[in-house]
Enzyme design. Structure first.
Site, PDB file in Angstrom:
ATOM      1  N   GLU A 171      -4.248   3.391  -8.520  1.00 52.35           N
ATOM      2  CA  GLU A 171      -5.567   3.949  -8.202  1.00 52.35           C
ATOM      3  C   GLU A 171      -5.716   5.312  -8.855  1.00 52.35           C
ATOM      4  O   GLU A 171      -4.854   6.184  -8.715  1.00 52.35           O
ATOM      5  CB  GLU A 171      -5.763   4.097  -6.694  1.00 52.35           C
ATOM      6  CG  GLU A 171      -7.124   4.710  -6.363  1.00 52.35           C
ATOM      7  CD  GLU A 171      -7.337   4.989  -4.883  1.00 52.35           C
ATOM      8  OE1 GLU A 171      -8.291   5.732  -4.557  1.00 52.35           O
ATOM      9  OE2 GLU A 171      -6.540   4.491  -4.065  1.00 52.35           O
TER      10      GLU A 171
ATOM     11  N   HIS B   2       0.835  -1.202   0.000  1.00 51.27           N
ATOM     12  CA  HIS B   2       0.000   0.000   0.000  1.00 51.27           C
ATOM     13  C   HIS B   2       0.871   1.254   0.000  1.00 51.27           C
ATOM     14  O   HIS B   2       1.514   1.577   0.985  1.00 51.27           O
ATOM     15  CB  HIS B   2      -0.892  -0.033   1.243  1.00 51.27           C
ATOM     16  CG  HIS B   2      -1.918   1.034   1.316  1.00 51.27           C
ATOM     17  ND1 HIS B   2      -1.948   1.970   2.321  1.00 51.27           N
ATOM     18  CD2 HIS B   2      -2.962   1.314   0.502  1.00 51.27           C
ATOM     19  CE1 HIS B   2      -2.980   2.770   2.150  1.00 51.27           C
ATOM     20  NE2 HIS B   2      -3.612   2.397   1.051  1.00 51.27           N
TER      21      HIS B   2
ATOM     22  N   ASP C  46      -1.055   5.643  -5.969  1.00 46.70           N
ATOM     23  CA  ASP C  46      -2.219   6.492  -6.186  1.00 46.70           C
ATOM     24  C   ASP C  46      -1.823   7.548  -7.207  1.00 46.70           C
ATOM     25  O   ASP C  46      -0.773   8.184  -7.072  1.00 46.70           O
ATOM     26  CB  ASP C  46      -2.641   7.186  -4.889  1.00 46.70           C
ATOM     27  CG  ASP C  46      -3.117   6.221  -3.825  1.00 46.70           C
ATOM     28  OD1 ASP C  46      -3.533   5.107  -4.173  1.00 46.70           O
ATOM     29  OD2 ASP C  46      -3.073   6.590  -2.639  1.00 46.70           O
TER      30      ASP C  46
ATOM     31  N   GLU D 133       1.411  -0.382  -5.029  1.00 39.36           N
ATOM     32  CA  GLU D 133       0.223   0.427  -5.288  1.00 39.36           C
ATOM     33  C   GLU D 133       0.541   1.912  -5.336  1.00 39.36           C
ATOM     34  O   GLU D 133       0.812   2.519  -4.306  1.00 39.36           O
ATOM     35  CB  GLU D 133      -0.838   0.168  -4.206  1.00 39.36           C
ATOM     36  CG  GLU D 133      -2.156   0.844  -4.509  1.00 39.36           C
ATOM     37  CD  GLU D 133      -2.689   1.712  -3.378  1.00 39.36           C
ATOM     38  OE1 GLU D 133      -3.881   2.061  -3.444  1.00 39.36           O
ATOM     39  OE2 GLU D 133      -1.928   2.050  -2.451  1.00 39.36           O
TER      40      GLU D 133
ATOM     41  N   HIS E 257      -0.927  10.480  -2.612  1.00 38.60           N
ATOM     42  CA  HIS E 257      -2.166  10.003  -2.010  1.00 38.60           C
ATOM     43  C   HIS E 257      -3.329  10.912  -2.352  1.00 38.60           C
ATOM     44  O   HIS E 257      -4.456  10.452  -2.570  1.00 38.60           O
ATOM     45  CB  HIS E 257      -1.990   9.918  -0.495  1.00 38.60           C
ATOM     46  CG  HIS E 257      -3.246   9.555   0.243  1.00 38.60           C
ATOM     47  ND1 HIS E 257      -4.033   8.481  -0.113  1.00 38.60           N
ATOM     48  CD2 HIS E 257      -3.857  10.130   1.312  1.00 38.60           C
ATOM     49  CE1 HIS E 257      -5.064   8.405   0.704  1.00 38.60           C
ATOM     50  NE2 HIS E 257      -4.993   9.393   1.564  1.00 38.60           N
TER      51      HIS E 257
END
Length: 358
Positions: free
Chosen positions: A172, A38, A67, A65, A80
């Site tokens: 993401e 993450h 963002d 991951e 983020h």
């Protein structure tokens, strides 16, 4: 009130999870659960930096991951949020003082500095800092740049050259509706970069995730890459105020999600809620219902700090005075989850291997 109580108790007592070990329910495809780093190994290095991703890869994560938000000149970068004062030194940079602004994002007023007001060259002059300094310290503040998505894909290309099982990427799209409204949509640059680096087809080592629905449907119309519908334990998609995540998590809602996505990424409280005292409750039917709809389940986020861990069942404490991340993970694996997001791959990976072997 529920969140306030959990937070206060977490500060007062060492956390833990003393549930009895249970045999894990099989995953959707029968394969071992994956560990998604993450924001990289964000429990040890500032999140969304190449150093954080590199450490997660060294520790054995299956996916990293990032963002993704966009710069003024349309470049995808890893942060983020598009508001960057929490994760960079921008507030301390006098040359950018006049960039402070207030924007309405997903229905909320946000004040700070926003990536869409900076060119990539300007962002590259900033340095990353720890987002949760009271829990994780500041020893690595000021050391690392804001990476582009292409730099992350380049890192993976180099790492995966001699690997039989490649480390995957799990991007993401952050606030895609907002970015599309200001003329900076995610889809075209995201898909172009993934195509450039060879991510093609249903079995490519990639999952594209979003809390919004329209963004995923738009990507599905242009690509067959795996997609994940993110869900929180309250609220709903910013691009569809008539829909709640709770409704999407019902058997009927999950069948609708399965028409455009390959899985869901729920807040872990939707899989196993916590009681008023902060202990883990009984599992919901979400994993079973999602699997019935043909959807994988990757809950978020597993962290080692006591502040985030459930309190020990019946008041028992870990002998070392720390929370038990491995026991928490084991409880979730027993529900049949197909993977999980963790800030701490170093601890999560052996916990998943042990829990999946039960």
């Amino acid at each position: 009130m529920r969140r306030w109580c959990a937070a206060v108790l977490a500060l007062l007592l060492p956390a833990g999870c003393a549930a009895e070990p249970m045999a894990a329910v099989p995953t959707l495809d029968g394969q071992p659960p994956i560990v998604i780093a993450h924001r990289g190994a964000s429990g040890e290095r500032p999140e969304h930096t190449l150093a954080s991703y590199e450490l997660a890869i060294e520790q054995g994560a299956d996916f990293i991951e990032p963002d993704l938000v966009l710069t003024k000149d349309g470049v995808l970068v890893a942060r983020h949020e598009n508001e960057i004062s929490e994760t960079t030194d921008v507030a301390d940079r006098p040359e950018f003082a006049d960039r402070k602004a207030t924007r309405r994002i997903d229905g909320k007023e946000v004040t700070g500095w926003f990536t869409e007001d900076f060119t990539l060259a300007e962002l590259k002059t900033l340095r990353a800092k720890e987002r949760i300094p009271r829990l994780r310290g500041t020893a690595n503040d000021g050391k690392f740049e804001v990476p582009t998505f292409e730099e992350i894909l380049d890192l993976l290309a180099r790492v995966n050259m001699e690997r039989e099982h490649p480390v995957g990427v799990y991007p993401e799209t952050k606030h895609p509706g907002y970015f599309a409204a200001i003329g900076l949509p995610h889809e075209a640059p995201l898909l172009a970069l993934l195509e450039k680096y060879g991510y093609r087809g249903r079995k490519a080592p990639v999952f594209i995730q979003s809390f919004e629905v329209g963004n995923l449907k738009a990507i599905r119309a242009k690509s067959d890459l795996p997609l994940i519908q993110l869900m929180d334990d309250e609220g709903g998609p910013a691009d569809d105020p008539r829909t709640s995540y709770a409704a999407m998590a019902t058997p009927t809602g999950l069948k609708a999600v399965a028409a455009y996505a390959d899985g869901i990424g729920p807040n872990k409280a939707m899989v196993i809620p916590r009681g008023m005292l902060g202990t883990l409750g009984d599992p919901t039917s979400l994993v079973r219902d999602a699997h019935a709809a043909g959807l994988k389940v990757h809950p978020w986020t597993f962290r080692r700090e006591n502040y985030f861990l459930p309190l020990a069942d019946k008041g028992g404490l870990n002998p070392a005075g720390r929370g038990d991340l491995a026991a928490e993970i084991a409880a979730y694996l027993a529900t049949g989850i197909d993977g999980l997001f963790s800030d701490n791959p170093r601890e999560a990976i052996p916990a998943v291997k042990e829990g999946a072997s039960r």
